[in-house]
Every structure is written in C-alpha cells, then in structure tokens.
Design a protein around this motif. Structure first.
Motif, PDB file in Angstrom:
ATOM      1  N   ASP A   1     120.323  80.606  45.236  1.00 27.45           N
ATOM      2  CA  ASP A   1     121.610  79.858  45.356  1.00 27.45           C
ATOM      3  C   ASP A   1     121.562  79.197  46.827  1.00 27.45           C
ATOM      4  N   GLU A   2     120.874  79.882  47.931  1.00 24.17           N
ATOM      5  CA  GLU A   2     120.846  79.005  49.010  1.00 24.17           C
ATOM      6  C   GLU A   2     119.995  77.772  48.936  1.00 24.17           C
ATOM      7  N   GLU A   3     118.757  77.822  48.351  1.00 24.71           N
ATOM      8  CA  GLU A   3     117.995  76.653  48.045  1.00 24.71           C
ATOM      9  C   GLU A   3     118.540  75.593  47.395  1.00 24.71           C
ATOM     10  N   VAL A   4     119.486  76.177  45.996  1.00 28.73           N
ATOM     11  CA  VAL A   4     120.092  74.790  45.347  1.00 28.73           C
ATOM     12  C   VAL A   4     121.131  74.109  46.373  1.00 28.73           C
ATOM     13  N   ALA A   5     121.702  74.793  47.088  1.00 31.72           N
ATOM     14  CA  ALA A   5     122.812  74.405  48.074  1.00 31.72           C
ATOM     15  C   ALA A   5     122.158  73.168  49.000  1.00 31.72           C
TER      16      ALA A   5
ATOM     17  N   GLU B   1     122.098  69.099  49.370  1.00 34.41           N
ATOM     18  CA  GLU B   1     122.577  68.373  50.672  1.00 34.41           C
ATOM     19  C   GLU B   1     121.209  67.367  50.800  1.00 34.41           C
ATOM     20  N   LEU B   2     120.128  67.642  50.311  1.00 33.80           N
ATOM     21  CA  LEU B   2     118.990  66.813  50.500  1.00 33.80           C
ATOM     22  C   LEU B   2     119.245  65.418  49.645  1.00 33.80           C
ATOM     23  N   GLY B   3     119.889  65.515  48.597  1.00 33.23           N
ATOM     24  CA  GLY B   3     120.204  64.382  47.400  1.00 33.23           C
ATOM     25  C   GLY B   3     119.939  64.835  45.994  1.00 33.23           C
TER      26      GLY B   3
END
Length: 139
Positions: free
Chosen positions: A80-84, A88-90
C-alpha cells in the motif's frame, strides 16, 4: 543452452520521460546518448545479471491492453505504501484487487498507459504464508 532475459523493452512516445518514471520506480539510473533509445539500469555498463529496461520512441500511442506486463514487489515498504509512492510519481490505478484480509494486488498504468501490478512485499507474504506446492512441468 537457454536464452536469458536481456531487456524489457517499452515502445513509448517520450522515451526520456517514461525512462525517468521507471528509473524512479526501480531506484535505477537513466542512460542515453545520441541514439533515441533510452536505457534504465542499476549501473552502466549493465552487469547483465538481471534484465534492464529499454525505452524506444515510436510515433503512435498505446491503443490496446498490454499482453505482457511486469509485477513489482516492494523491497522496503508495504504494497500500500508503494502504491501511494507510485501514484505520486505519475502512475494511475486501473483496478484495485486488494482484499480486506490484506491479500491481492493493484493494477496500475505508467504515464503512457502501460500496465503493471504491485504485489505484496516479501514481509507481507511471510506473515500470511500458506504452503504452496509447485511442480516442474516437463516435456
């Protein structure tokens, strides 16, 4: 002797922009010269112990669903942190397959619409591990 996987090659309209996105996703670097192709790799020259990503500019945008995509596993954060972070990166969420129990994956697309998925981290997998039995498929 079998083949080895050298590059994951991506046709795209803006090779440097998309290469930068994937370099940020993977924590790798962008390498290019006068050639329009752009390489994303951990180092240069690539060690060739794992595939690199190669971005090739083409004039037309992607028009159909990818038949092949990459699955990412976060190294030092939760799914979930990686998805967020990727949003943010696009990246954009295409479909969310996470369950209330913490299982599942998220299907995303990069800035040019190429599909990829984010699975649970190894730590998240270990917590909910159920034994699985795989067989070798032989000719």
């Amino acid at each position: 002797m079998a083949s080895s996987l050298r590059n994951i090659t991506v046709d795209c309209t803006d090779a440097q922009r998309l290469a930068r996105f994937w370099a940020d996703v993977l924590g790798w670097n962008v390498y290019f010269d006068d050639d329009p192709e752009v390489l994303v790799a951990p180092s240069f020259p690539p060690a060739r112990t794992a595939p690199t990503m190669l971005f090739i500019p083409v004039p037309e945008p992607r028009t159909v669903k990818n038949r092949l995509h990459v699955d990412l596993e976060p190294a030092d954060r939760t799914r979930d942190e990686e998805v967020a972070r990727l949003i943010e990166l696009g990246a954009s969420i295409v479909e969310d397959h996470r369950s209330d129990e913490g299982l599942g994956w998220v299907w995303l697309s990069d800035p040019e619409g190429n599909d990829f998925c984010v699975e649970r981290s190894a730590g998240e997998r270990a917590v909910a591990a159920k034994p699985r039995h795989f067989r070798l498929v032989e000719d």
